[in-house]
Design a protein around this motif. Structure first.
Motif, PDB file in Angstrom:
ATOM      1  N   LEU A 138      -5.331  -4.955 -13.173  1.00 13.15           N
ATOM      2  CA  LEU A 138      -4.924  -6.103 -12.371  1.00 13.15           C
ATOM      3  C   LEU A 138      -5.449  -7.391 -13.010  1.00 13.15           C
ATOM      4  O   LEU A 138      -4.751  -8.413 -13.042  1.00 13.15           O
ATOM      5  CB  LEU A 138      -5.470  -5.964 -10.947  1.00 13.15           C
ATOM      6  N   ALA A 139      -6.695  -7.333 -13.545  1.00 12.52           N
ATOM      7  CA  ALA A 139      -7.297  -8.515 -14.179  1.00 12.52           C
ATOM      8  C   ALA A 139      -6.385  -9.039 -15.290  1.00 12.52           C
ATOM      9  O   ALA A 139      -6.128 -10.239 -15.403  1.00 12.52           O
ATOM     10  CB  ALA A 139      -8.666  -8.153 -14.743  1.00 12.52           C
ATOM     11  N   ARG A 140      -5.867  -8.124 -16.091  1.00 11.89           N
ATOM     12  CA  ARG A 140      -5.006  -8.522 -17.209  1.00 11.89           C
ATOM     13  C   ARG A 140      -3.677  -9.071 -16.672  1.00 11.89           C
ATOM     14  O   ARG A 140      -3.174 -10.088 -17.182  1.00 11.89           O
ATOM     15  CB  ARG A 140      -4.782  -7.301 -18.093  1.00 11.89           C
ATOM     16  N   LEU A 141      -3.130  -8.421 -15.646  1.00  9.05           N
ATOM     17  CA  LEU A 141      -1.862  -8.895 -15.070  1.00  9.05           C
ATOM     18  C   LEU A 141      -2.046 -10.316 -14.530  1.00  9.05           C
ATOM     19  O   LEU A 141      -1.184 -11.187 -14.708  1.00  9.05           O
ATOM     20  CB  LEU A 141      -1.404  -7.963 -13.945  1.00  9.05           C
ATOM     21  N   ALA A 142      -3.218 -10.561 -13.909  1.00 16.12           N
ATOM     22  CA  ALA A 142      -3.494 -11.876 -13.322  1.00 16.12           C
ATOM     23  C   ALA A 142      -3.642 -12.954 -14.391  1.00 16.12           C
ATOM     24  O   ALA A 142      -3.529 -14.144 -14.110  1.00 16.12           O
ATOM     25  CB  ALA A 142      -4.752 -11.802 -12.471  1.00 16.12           C
ATOM     26  N   SER A 143      -3.897 -12.532 -15.631  1.00 12.22           N
ATOM     27  CA  SER A 143      -4.107 -13.516 -16.705  1.00 12.22           C
ATOM     28  C   SER A 143      -2.813 -13.833 -17.454  1.00 12.22           C
ATOM     29  O   SER A 143      -2.792 -14.703 -18.323  1.00 12.22           O
ATOM     30  CB  SER A 143      -5.151 -12.982 -17.693  1.00 12.22           C
ATOM     31  N   LEU A 144      -1.750 -13.128 -17.129  1.00 12.69           N
ATOM     32  CA  LEU A 144      -0.512 -13.304 -17.901  1.00 12.69           C
ATOM     33  C   LEU A 144       0.381 -14.401 -17.312  1.00 12.69           C
ATOM     34  O   LEU A 144       0.467 -14.548 -16.098  1.00 12.69           O
ATOM     35  CB  LEU A 144       0.287 -11.994 -17.923  1.00 12.69           C
ATOM     36  N   PRO A 145       1.056 -15.170 -18.190  1.00 14.63           N
ATOM     37  CA  PRO A 145       2.037 -16.136 -17.695  1.00 14.63           C
ATOM     38  C   PRO A 145       3.259 -15.414 -17.114  1.00 14.63           C
ATOM     39  O   PRO A 145       3.569 -14.289 -17.516  1.00 14.63           O
ATOM     40  CB  PRO A 145       2.429 -16.919 -18.947  1.00 14.63           C
ATOM     41  N   ALA A 146       3.920 -16.073 -16.163  1.00 20.96           N
ATOM     42  CA  ALA A 146       5.085 -15.478 -15.511  1.00 20.96           C
ATOM     43  C   ALA A 146       6.144 -15.020 -16.520  1.00 20.96           C
ATOM     44  O   ALA A 146       6.775 -13.977 -16.353  1.00 20.96           O
ATOM     45  CB  ALA A 146       5.687 -16.465 -14.531  1.00 20.96           C
ATOM     46  N   SER A 147       6.285 -15.802 -17.611  1.00 17.03           N
ATOM     47  CA  SER A 147       7.332 -15.479 -18.602  1.00 17.03           C
ATOM     48  C   SER A 147       7.067 -14.138 -19.273  1.00 17.03           C
ATOM     49  O   SER A 147       8.001 -13.443 -19.683  1.00 17.03           O
ATOM     50  CB  SER A 147       7.415 -16.589 -19.650  1.00 17.03           C
ATOM     51  N   THR A 148       5.781 -13.786 -19.404  1.00 12.91           N
ATOM     52  CA  THR A 148       5.443 -12.482 -19.994  1.00 12.91           C
ATOM     53  C   THR A 148       5.679 -11.374 -18.973  1.00 12.91           C
ATOM     54  O   THR A 148       6.236 -10.321 -19.304  1.00 12.91           O
ATOM     55  CB  THR A 148       3.974 -12.460 -20.460  1.00 12.91           C
ATOM     56  N   ILE A 149       5.263 -11.623 -17.720  1.00 10.90           N
ATOM     57  CA  ILE A 149       5.467 -10.625 -16.666  1.00 10.90           C
ATOM     58  C   ILE A 149       6.954 -10.302 -16.533  1.00 10.90           C
ATOM     59  O   ILE A 149       7.342  -9.156 -16.331  1.00 10.90           O
ATOM     60  CB  ILE A 149       4.892 -11.144 -15.327  1.00 10.90           C
ATOM     61  N   GLN A 150       7.779 -11.337 -16.702  1.00 10.63           N
ATOM     62  CA  GLN A 150       9.234 -11.179 -16.566  1.00 10.63           C
ATOM     63  C   GLN A 150       9.796 -10.123 -17.509  1.00 10.63           C
ATOM     64  O   GLN A 150      10.736  -9.407 -17.154  1.00 10.63           O
ATOM     65  CB  GLN A 150       9.911 -12.529 -16.830  1.00 10.63           C
ATOM     66  N   ILE A 151       9.222 -10.044 -18.717  1.00  9.76           N
ATOM     67  CA  ILE A 151       9.802  -9.112 -19.696  1.00  9.76           C
ATOM     68  C   ILE A 151       8.886  -7.931 -20.016  1.00  9.76           C
ATOM     69  O   ILE A 151       9.140  -7.177 -20.961  1.00  9.76           O
ATOM     70  CB  ILE A 151      10.212  -9.828 -20.993  1.00  9.76           C
ATOM     71  N   LEU A 152       7.835  -7.728 -19.226  1.00  4.93           N
ATOM     72  CA  LEU A 152       6.985  -6.533 -19.414  1.00  4.93           C
ATOM     73  C   LEU A 152       7.852  -5.283 -19.330  1.00  4.93           C
ATOM     74  O   LEU A 152       8.639  -5.131 -18.393  1.00  4.93           O
ATOM     75  CB  LEU A 152       5.911  -6.452 -18.319  1.00  4.93           C
TER      76      LEU A 152
END
Lengths: 233, 233
Positions: A138-152
């Motif tokens: 979760l810590a790593r997910l919380a550190s990611l920009p939305a644009s990265t989460i979008q294409i994970l």
């Protein structure tokens, strides 16, 4: 004396922080392990279904006409004693796997409720768990920009796009959410971006504050998705 | 009148033959379907085992020290209520899969007993079923030379050898028989050739006469394998 006090306080704080992050890591790992089990169970169910389907098509095709829903066919085979013992046992195994998948789903729901309730509220416990598993915590997910989460989860498509100078992918794991794949193609990109930005917020709130604002985020998101869909319709 | 009689007899014979070969095909297909289920069950058991093992290593490593046999660990997890519900359900699913695999094994044994008792006696029901599945039918297996039976299932190695002018493979599916893989490397080729020749005989007797001479063939084979092994020792 003050210096000593400060030192012990700092040490105490560090110990607490380490302990918290240790606990968080434990929960993250539990989520990853449960999700892996979930995915394997889905695969197992497909494999058993295929084997039963092959047998039914060859030896009892009338069952397929009788029941449109293949899960119902399996339940029927299990309850009837006219089929060979092993086929009935395969049917039983399918039903047991389904039970087991429900238990894992519940476990993932519980773990997400404890660890990342906001993420779970926004995108659902399974997809939320999938995002956390993908990045490891979760810590790593919380550190990611939305644009990265979008294409994970769409890394292959991304690297292909970079190599061949094509269009980058619009969505990865979050494509599995009905708001994305259930929307008209031309607004999917927008919805994916919107969803990813809300997940980014949710993950940060989960990781840094622990407050629950999931319902508000979800409501806001729903309104925007509706607006986008009616505009596209 | 004689001509008419001959004609009807020929027709009757053809019908009987077609019927027999139709029935044989049905049984061959049952063998193939059961064996596919068997193989999938073995894979499923491995997958569930892996998932439980990951969990045990992280969360209950003491269980691994306690019991050397991982199947026993799974039985223990199932019987204990201290583990999370889904892990216990995974353990139950493993035990159910094992039950199911036994049922399929029994089914394959029964089908082989009816269809190819000599092949089953010589190499065992599962490996016999594997050979029949590989070529599609007992009729086809009965038509193959021993040298082909010897390397059935090693097609990749064979074509690689032909392409690169290397050594051809010494065994395929029959390598799985303990007489082959359990023998010293230098006599494995000889034992594989011997075994293949006996399977070829057994398949022909099964297909063309239906007499049972499996025990004699097996005895003869055992004696020769013993002689070869003591010569090699």
């Amino acid at each position: 004396m003050d210096e000593y006090r400060n030192f012990t306080l700092t040490v105490a704080e560090r110990i607490t922080q380490d302990r918290i992050s240790e606990l968080a890591k434990r929960k993250d790992l539990d989520i990853v392990m449960a999700l892996q089990s979930y995915d394997e169970l889905v695969k197992i169910m497909n494999v058993i279904q295929d084997r039963i389907l092959v047998w039914v098509k060859e030896r009892a095709p009338s069952l397929l006409e009788e029941k449109k829903d293949f899960e119902k066919v399996i339940e029927l085979i299990y309850s009837q004693s006219s089929e060979p013992d092993y086929v009935r046992k395969m049917a039983e195994l399918y039903l047991k796997s389904r039970e087991c998948r429900s238990a894992v789903e519940k476990q993932i729901g519980d773990l997400m409720e404890e660890t990342a309730p906001n993420v779970a509220a926004v995108i659902g416990p399974i997809l939320g768990a999938r995002l956390i598993s993908k990045v490891g915590s979760l810590a790593r997910l919380a550190s990611l920009p939305a644009s990265t989460i979008q294409i994970l989860g769409a890394e292959k498509a991304l690297f292909r796009a970079l190599r061949k100078k094509g269009k980058p992918p619009k969505h990865g794991i979050i494509f599995q959410h009905p708001w994305v794949h259930g929307s008209p193609r031309k607004i999917r990109g927008k919805i994916a971006r919107l969803l990813a930005s809300k997940i980014a917020v949710a993950a940060r709130v989960d990781h840094f504050s622990g407050r629950f604002i999931g319902e508000e985020i979800k409501k806001e998101l729903e309104d925007k998705v509706k607006a986008l869909r009616s505009g596209a319709g």
